[in-house]
Design an enzyme around this catalytic site. Structure first.
Site, mmCIF file in Angstrom:
data_model
loop_
_atom_site.group_PDB
_atom_site.id
_atom_site.type_symbol
_atom_site.label_atom_id
_atom_site.label_comp_id
_atom_site.label_asym_id
_atom_site.label_seq_id
_atom_site.Cartn_x
_atom_site.Cartn_y
_atom_site.Cartn_z
ATOM 1 N N ASN A 86 0.884 -1.172 0.000
ATOM 2 C CA ASN A 86 0.000 0.000 0.000
ATOM 3 C C ASN A 86 0.915 1.213 0.000
ATOM 4 O O ASN A 86 1.479 1.566 1.032
ATOM 5 C CB ASN A 86 -0.900 -0.021 1.242
ATOM 6 C CG ASN A 86 -1.686 1.266 1.413
ATOM 7 O OD1 ASN A 86 -1.841 2.033 0.461
ATOM 8 N ND2 ASN A 86 -2.171 1.513 2.626
ATOM 9 N N TRP A 87 1.060 1.811 -1.179
ATOM 10 C CA TRP A 87 2.030 2.902 -1.304
ATOM 11 C C TRP A 87 1.541 4.196 -0.658
ATOM 12 O O TRP A 87 2.316 5.140 -0.497
ATOM 13 C CB TRP A 87 2.333 3.149 -2.790
ATOM 14 C CG TRP A 87 3.225 2.116 -3.399
ATOM 15 C CD1 TRP A 87 3.733 0.986 -2.798
ATOM 16 C CD2 TRP A 87 3.755 2.128 -4.737
ATOM 17 N NE1 TRP A 87 4.531 0.309 -3.691
ATOM 18 C CE2 TRP A 87 4.561 0.974 -4.880
ATOM 19 C CE3 TRP A 87 3.613 2.998 -5.818
ATOM 20 C CZ2 TRP A 87 5.234 0.682 -6.069
ATOM 21 C CZ3 TRP A 87 4.277 2.692 -7.004
ATOM 22 C CH2 TRP A 87 5.076 1.546 -7.123
ATOM 23 N N LYS A 88 0.256 4.288 -0.352
ATOM 24 C CA LYS A 88 -0.310 5.527 0.214
ATOM 25 C C LYS A 88 -0.023 6.702 -0.748
ATOM 26 O O LYS A 88 -0.085 6.513 -1.947
ATOM 27 C CB LYS A 88 0.227 5.759 1.628
ATOM 28 C CG LYS A 88 0.090 4.484 2.488
ATOM 29 C CD LYS A 88 0.315 4.697 3.936
ATOM 30 C CE LYS A 88 0.138 3.362 4.671
ATOM 31 N NZ LYS A 88 0.130 3.497 6.107
ATOM 32 N N HIS A 112 -9.304 1.841 4.625
ATOM 33 C CA HIS A 112 -8.049 1.973 5.371
ATOM 34 C C HIS A 112 -8.247 2.947 6.536
ATOM 35 O O HIS A 112 -8.987 3.925 6.422
ATOM 36 C CB HIS A 112 -6.940 2.468 4.440
ATOM 37 C CG HIS A 112 -5.595 2.391 5.076
ATOM 38 N ND1 HIS A 112 -5.134 3.364 5.924
ATOM 39 C CD2 HIS A 112 -4.633 1.442 5.031
ATOM 40 C CE1 HIS A 112 -3.940 3.012 6.370
ATOM 41 N NE2 HIS A 112 -3.614 1.851 5.834
ATOM 42 N N GLU A 156 -6.535 5.271 7.613
ATOM 43 C CA GLU A 156 -6.250 6.682 7.300
ATOM 44 C C GLU A 156 -7.445 7.338 6.619
ATOM 45 O O GLU A 156 -7.714 8.525 6.825
ATOM 46 C CB GLU A 156 -4.981 6.769 6.431
ATOM 47 C CG GLU A 156 -3.728 6.493 7.265
ATOM 48 C CD GLU A 156 -2.587 5.853 6.500
ATOM 49 O OE1 GLU A 156 -2.583 5.904 5.259
ATOM 50 O OE2 GLU A 156 -1.688 5.291 7.167
ATOM 51 N N GLU A 200 -5.652 -4.428 10.615
ATOM 52 C CA GLU A 200 -4.597 -3.444 10.808
ATOM 53 C C GLU A 200 -4.855 -2.652 12.081
ATOM 54 O O GLU A 200 -5.612 -1.675 12.064
ATOM 55 C CB GLU A 200 -4.550 -2.472 9.621
ATOM 56 C CG GLU A 200 -4.257 -3.133 8.299
ATOM 57 C CD GLU A 200 -3.565 -2.177 7.334
ATOM 58 O OE1 GLU A 200 -2.505 -2.547 6.831
ATOM 59 O OE2 GLU A 200 -4.065 -1.066 7.129
ATOM 60 N N GLY A 211 2.377 2.534 10.564
ATOM 61 C CA GLY A 211 3.355 3.597 10.335
ATOM 62 C C GLY A 211 4.066 4.053 11.591
ATOM 63 O O GLY A 211 4.758 5.069 11.595
ATOM 64 N N SER A 242 3.203 -1.984 10.281
ATOM 65 C CA SER A 242 4.645 -2.100 10.508
ATOM 66 C C SER A 242 5.181 -3.507 10.256
ATOM 67 O O SER A 242 6.134 -3.934 10.901
ATOM 68 C CB SER A 242 5.018 -1.611 11.917
ATOM 69 O OG SER A 242 4.660 -0.243 12.068
ATOM 70 N N GLY A 302 2.778 -1.115 4.225
ATOM 71 C CA GLY A 302 2.920 0.292 3.877
ATOM 72 C C GLY A 302 4.378 0.637 3.610
ATOM 73 O O GLY A 302 4.907 0.405 2.519
ATOM 74 N N GLY A 303 5.041 1.167 4.607
ATOM 75 C CA GLY A 303 6.401 1.681 4.457
ATOM 76 C C GLY A 303 7.358 0.725 3.761
ATOM 77 O O GLY A 303 8.120 1.121 2.864
HETATM 78 P P1 PGA Z 1 2.804 0.385 7.558
HETATM 79 O O1 PGA Z 1 1.367 0.613 6.898
HETATM 80 O O2 PGA Z 1 3.296 -0.965 7.041
HETATM 81 O O3 PGA Z 1 3.642 1.521 7.073
HETATM 82 O O4 PGA Z 1 2.608 0.361 9.027
HETATM 83 C C1 PGA Z 1 0.478 -0.452 6.754
HETATM 84 C C2 PGA Z 1 -0.796 0.075 6.162
HETATM 85 O O5 PGA Z 1 -1.209 1.181 6.518
HETATM 86 O O6 PGA Z 1 -1.441 -0.593 5.311
#
Ligand code: PGA
Length: 254
Positions: free
Chosen positions: A13-15, A98, A100, A170, A176, A216, A237-238
């Site tokens: 998930n590149w956001k 998500h 966010e 999640e 993050g 994470s 994500g990251g």
């Molecule tokens: P993260 O993000 O791996 O950077 O914690 C995961 C996500 O939000 O899908």
């Protein structure tokens, strides 16, 4: 049915990261590294990156996903993107709900459900996110909340459509932050999700649904997390922004 027969899915998930040119470069770097994957490999990218990403991923085992979809087919919804538009662009997956989007963009359990239905009706695979905040966990609501969010998201989704649904557990406090859930916490959360699916569709159906962990997950902890009975993949994500790290996670999924 056991974990071993559920298909593992590792999705990045590149956001809001990477321009189209950067997307092309990153996917070209990833392609050879994930070519031997024993799981489904997905990259969910910003809308504007989709054409470049689809082009770069052609004739590889990487499927491209979007990070959101609107629930209406068309109309006066400035700034939104429909499921049909995504399908025509070559998108196969879409992240829905998500945390966010729930936190910053007014996403609710109702709109998550509507988006899920729109995605499924258009033939997309939906990666539906659920998860508790730290406060909800500390108050002891994790199980109740995960079951509620899961059932709300799946309202009016048929057992047949459920074959195209992945749920991503999640925990909001792990996204993050560098704070990963322990493997046991991830397994427990994913187990609550599966129990909610069992309550709604029966145990046999629930055993077939891919439930990812996200928050994470990285090259160091992926193997331990993915070894757990209820952890069938990851939403990353990251660590999905670095080819080598993402490839290490993919290699840990079987
Ligand atoms: P993260 O993000 O791996 O950077 O914690 C995961 C996500 O939000 O899908």
């Amino acid at each position: 049915m056991k974990k071993s027969v559920r298909r593992a899915v590792i999705a990045g998930n590149w956001k809001m990261n990477k321009t189209p040119a950067e997307a092309t470069a990153l996917i070209n770097e990833m392609k050879p590294l994930v070519a031997g994957a024993d799981c489904d490999v997905v990259l969910c990218v910003p809308f504007i990156d989709i054409p470049a990403a689809v082009q770069a991923a052609k004739e590889s085992n990487i499927a491209i996903g979007a990070e959101n979809v609107h629930f209406k087919a068309s109309g006066a919804y400035t700034g939104e993107i429909s499921a049909e538009m995504l399908v025509e662009a070559g998108v196969q997956y879409v992240v829905i709900g998500h945390s966010e989007r729930r936190q910053y963009f007014g996403e609710t359990d109702q709109t998550v459900n509507l988006r899920t239905l729109a995605a499924l009706n258009a033939g997309l695979k939906a990666i539906v996110c659920v998860g508790e905040t730290l406060e909800q966990r500390e108050l002891g609501y994790t199980e109740t909340l995960l079951k509620y969010q899961t059932k709300m998201a799946l309202t009016n989704v048929t057992a047949e459509q459920l074959k195209n649904v992945i749920i991503a557990y999640e925990p909001v406090w792990a996204i993050g932050t560098g704070v990963t859930a322990t493997a046991d916490q991830a397994d427990e959360g994913n187990g609550f999700v599966r129990a909610a699916i069992a309550e709604a569709y029966g145990t046999d159906v629930a055993e077939t649904v891919t439930v990812q962990y996200g928050g994470s997950m990285n090259a160091k902890n992926a193997e331990e997390l993915l070894a757990k009975e209820h952890v069938d993949g990851g939403l990353i994500g990251g660590a999905s922004l670095k080819a080598a790290d993402f490839a290490t996670i993919v290699a840990a999924a079987k």
